[in-house]
Design a protein around this motif. Structure first.
Motif, mmCIF file in Angstrom:
data_model
loop_
_atom_site.group_PDB
_atom_site.id
_atom_site.type_symbol
_atom_site.label_atom_id
_atom_site.label_comp_id
_atom_site.label_asym_id
_atom_site.label_seq_id
_atom_site.Cartn_x
_atom_site.Cartn_y
_atom_site.Cartn_z
ATOM 1 N N ARG A 9 7.336 -23.361 -33.240
ATOM 2 C CA ARG A 9 6.663 -22.651 -32.153
ATOM 3 C C ARG A 9 5.287 -22.162 -32.600
ATOM 4 N NH1 ARG A 9 12.130 -20.309 -31.148
ATOM 5 N NH2 ARG A 9 12.899 -21.188 -29.201
ATOM 6 N N LYS A 10 4.373 -22.089 -31.637
ATOM 7 C CA LYS A 10 3.018 -21.630 -31.885
ATOM 8 C C LYS A 10 2.608 -20.676 -30.761
ATOM 9 C CE LYS A 10 2.553 -24.960 -35.065
ATOM 10 N NZ LYS A 10 2.460 -24.719 -36.519
ATOM 11 N N THR A 11 1.424 -20.098 -30.901
ATOM 12 C CA THR A 11 0.854 -19.262 -29.854
ATOM 13 C C THR A 11 -0.485 -19.852 -29.424
ATOM 14 O OG1 THR A 11 1.855 -17.279 -30.834
ATOM 15 C CG2 THR A 11 0.124 -16.930 -29.214
ATOM 16 N N ILE A 125 3.495 -18.015 -26.117
ATOM 17 C CA ILE A 125 4.226 -18.783 -27.122
ATOM 18 C C ILE A 125 4.565 -20.149 -26.531
ATOM 19 C CG2 ILE A 125 6.319 -18.940 -28.511
ATOM 20 C CD1 ILE A 125 6.415 -15.907 -28.583
ATOM 21 N N ILE A 126 4.238 -21.191 -27.278
ATOM 22 C CA ILE A 126 4.608 -22.545 -26.865
ATOM 23 C C ILE A 126 5.605 -23.103 -27.875
ATOM 24 C CG2 ILE A 126 2.464 -22.992 -25.648
ATOM 25 C CD1 ILE A 126 1.494 -24.540 -28.095
ATOM 26 N N GLU A 127 6.396 -24.069 -27.443
ATOM 27 C CA GLU A 127 7.418 -24.638 -28.316
ATOM 28 C C GLU A 127 7.392 -26.161 -28.244
ATOM 29 O OE1 GLU A 127 11.275 -23.349 -27.103
ATOM 30 O OE2 GLU A 127 11.045 -24.037 -25.027
ATOM 31 N N PRO A 128 7.781 -26.823 -29.335
ATOM 32 C CA PRO A 128 7.836 -28.283 -29.324
ATOM 33 C C PRO A 128 9.000 -28.791 -28.479
ATOM 34 C CG PRO A 128 8.675 -27.436 -31.396
ATOM 35 C CD PRO A 128 8.135 -26.258 -30.643
ATOM 36 N N VAL A 129 8.726 -29.811 -27.709
ATOM 37 C CA VAL A 129 9.737 -30.440 -26.860
ATOM 38 C C VAL A 129 9.960 -31.863 -27.356
ATOM 39 C CG1 VAL A 129 10.293 -31.220 -24.517
ATOM 40 C CG2 VAL A 129 9.133 -29.022 -24.877
ATOM 41 N N MET A 130 11.218 -32.235 -27.486
ATOM 42 C CA MET A 130 11.577 -33.538 -28.016
ATOM 43 C C MET A 130 11.997 -34.493 -26.895
ATOM 44 S SD MET A 130 11.037 -32.508 -31.037
ATOM 45 C CE MET A 130 11.499 -33.908 -32.069
ATOM 46 N N LEU A 131 11.696 -35.772 -27.100
ATOM 47 C CA LEU A 131 12.215 -36.821 -26.225
ATOM 48 C C LEU A 131 13.559 -37.254 -26.802
ATOM 49 C CD1 LEU A 131 11.802 -38.738 -23.831
ATOM 50 C CD2 LEU A 131 10.728 -40.345 -25.431
ATOM 51 N N LEU A 132 14.612 -36.988 -26.074
ATOM 52 C CA LEU A 132 15.975 -37.206 -26.562
ATOM 53 C C LEU A 132 16.645 -38.345 -25.810
ATOM 54 C CD1 LEU A 132 18.474 -36.154 -28.231
ATOM 55 C CD2 LEU A 132 19.001 -34.731 -26.226
ATOM 56 N N THR A 133 17.209 -39.276 -26.554
ATOM 57 C CA THR A 133 17.977 -40.375 -25.967
ATOM 58 C C THR A 133 19.410 -40.291 -26.481
ATOM 59 O OG1 THR A 133 16.024 -41.805 -25.897
ATOM 60 C CG2 THR A 133 18.173 -42.869 -25.706
ATOM 61 N N VAL A 171 13.934 -31.978 -24.260
ATOM 62 C CA VAL A 171 14.672 -30.761 -24.617
ATOM 63 C C VAL A 171 13.921 -30.021 -25.728
ATOM 64 C CG1 VAL A 171 16.112 -32.057 -26.220
ATOM 65 C CG2 VAL A 171 16.910 -29.861 -25.369
ATOM 66 N N PRO A 172 13.853 -28.694 -25.654
ATOM 67 C CA PRO A 172 13.185 -27.925 -26.706
ATOM 68 C C PRO A 172 13.834 -28.176 -28.070
ATOM 69 C CG PRO A 172 13.514 -26.557 -24.772
ATOM 70 C CD PRO A 172 14.280 -27.825 -24.532
ATOM 71 N N LEU A 173 13.004 -28.347 -29.087
ATOM 72 C CA LEU A 173 13.515 -28.597 -30.431
ATOM 73 C C LEU A 173 14.429 -27.469 -30.898
ATOM 74 C CD1 LEU A 173 13.578 -30.130 -33.119
ATOM 75 C CD2 LEU A 173 11.440 -28.994 -33.740
ATOM 76 N N PRO A 202 4.980 -24.026 -22.772
ATOM 77 C CA PRO A 202 5.261 -22.589 -22.894
ATOM 78 C C PRO A 202 6.762 -22.333 -22.824
ATOM 79 C CG PRO A 202 3.476 -22.980 -21.326
ATOM 80 C CD PRO A 202 4.074 -24.328 -21.633
ATOM 81 N N VAL A 203 7.238 -21.404 -23.637
ATOM 82 C CA VAL A 203 8.651 -21.039 -23.551
ATOM 83 C C VAL A 203 8.860 -20.208 -22.295
ATOM 84 C CG1 VAL A 203 8.874 -21.037 -26.064
ATOM 85 C CG2 VAL A 203 8.386 -18.907 -24.881
ATOM 86 N N PRO A 204 10.035 -20.258 -21.684
ATOM 87 C CA PRO A 204 10.309 -19.406 -20.519
ATOM 88 C C PRO A 204 10.109 -17.937 -20.878
ATOM 89 C CG PRO A 204 12.015 -21.082 -20.772
ATOM 90 C CD PRO A 204 11.175 -21.141 -22.011
ATOM 91 N N LYS A 205 9.703 -17.164 -19.913
ATOM 92 C CA LYS A 205 9.404 -15.748 -20.159
ATOM 93 C C LYS A 205 10.593 -15.006 -20.745
ATOM 94 C CE LYS A 205 5.106 -15.083 -19.229
ATOM 95 N NZ LYS A 205 4.193 -14.608 -20.305
#
Length: 217
Positions: A9-11, A125-133, A171-173, A202-205
């Protein structure tokens, strides 16, 4: 599971913020004095420092200390300690004392000025999102899909292949740790998955508030 870009996660900032911070300490011993004025704004690079000081408002020998102070603050973050990325710091002016100013004073002033500007720049705050199969026997599609939704996944594709089904989602990592064990349990060992980095969001509030609250304990 295939390898992806393992990120955290980052800002980031939503808008520009101004700073005007003065460090002034005087006592029985040597004093500390430094003033920095400027602003920060969003940019497409991780971090940019731009020096616009003219007329010797801040002596050139202290500029590198200012930059280091800003970088220190960006690395520390303000929301739950997550580092700030995508930010440009513009140092416009300031002030110094011929005796009490030094590298430490300007580094400290710049550090605090960065936090001051963040207060008005709407940090997020933002978060990494993964492409999931995920590929599972078709009889498990219901339970696997429901489980993915509980992980804040957004389903983007569904394909049936013989007796199996392939689900594609984002999906969020942070939700994926331990997923291999989770999937085996849901499918009696009959499922498999791969994932790769997709993007930041961005992560949900509600999540952001929990992260901040947890960091303050």
């Amino acid at each position: 599971m295939t390898g992806g870009i393992m990120t955290t996660r980052k800002t980031v900032v939503d808008r520009s913020g101004k700073f005007d911070y003065t460090l002034k300490k005087q006592g029985g011993g040597p004093g500390q004095y430094a003033r920095v004025i400027g602003q920060l704004e969003a940019c497409d690079e991780l971090f940019i420092f731009e020096n616009r000081v003219v007329g010797g408002a801040i002596p050139s020998k202290f500029i590198s200390a200012c930059e280091q102070g800003f970088r220190d603050a960006a690395n520390s973050g303000i929301l739950a300690g997550y580092p700030v990325i995508g930010v440009k710091v513009i140092l416009e002016s300031g002030d110094y004392h011929p005796v009490d100013s030094n590298d430490y004073a300007f580094r400290f002033a710049a550090n605090q000025a960065f936090y001051q500007a963040l207060e008005t720049s709407d940090p997020v705050i933002i978060e990494p999102v993964m492409l999931l199969t995920v590929e599972v026997p078709s009889k498990f599609i219901g339970v696997v899909q429901s489980d993915l939704l509980s992980l804040r996944a957004v389903l983007t594709g569904l394909e049936y292949v013989d007796n199996s089904v392939i689900l594609v989602s984002q999906v969020p990592l942070a939700q994926m740790f331990g997923y291999a064990t989770r999937l085996r349990s849901l499918c009696s060992g009959g499922g498999q998955f791969s994932m790769s980095f997709s993007h930041y969001q961005p992560v949900p509030k509600a999540v952001e508030q929990k992260l901040i609250a947890g960091a303050s304990k």
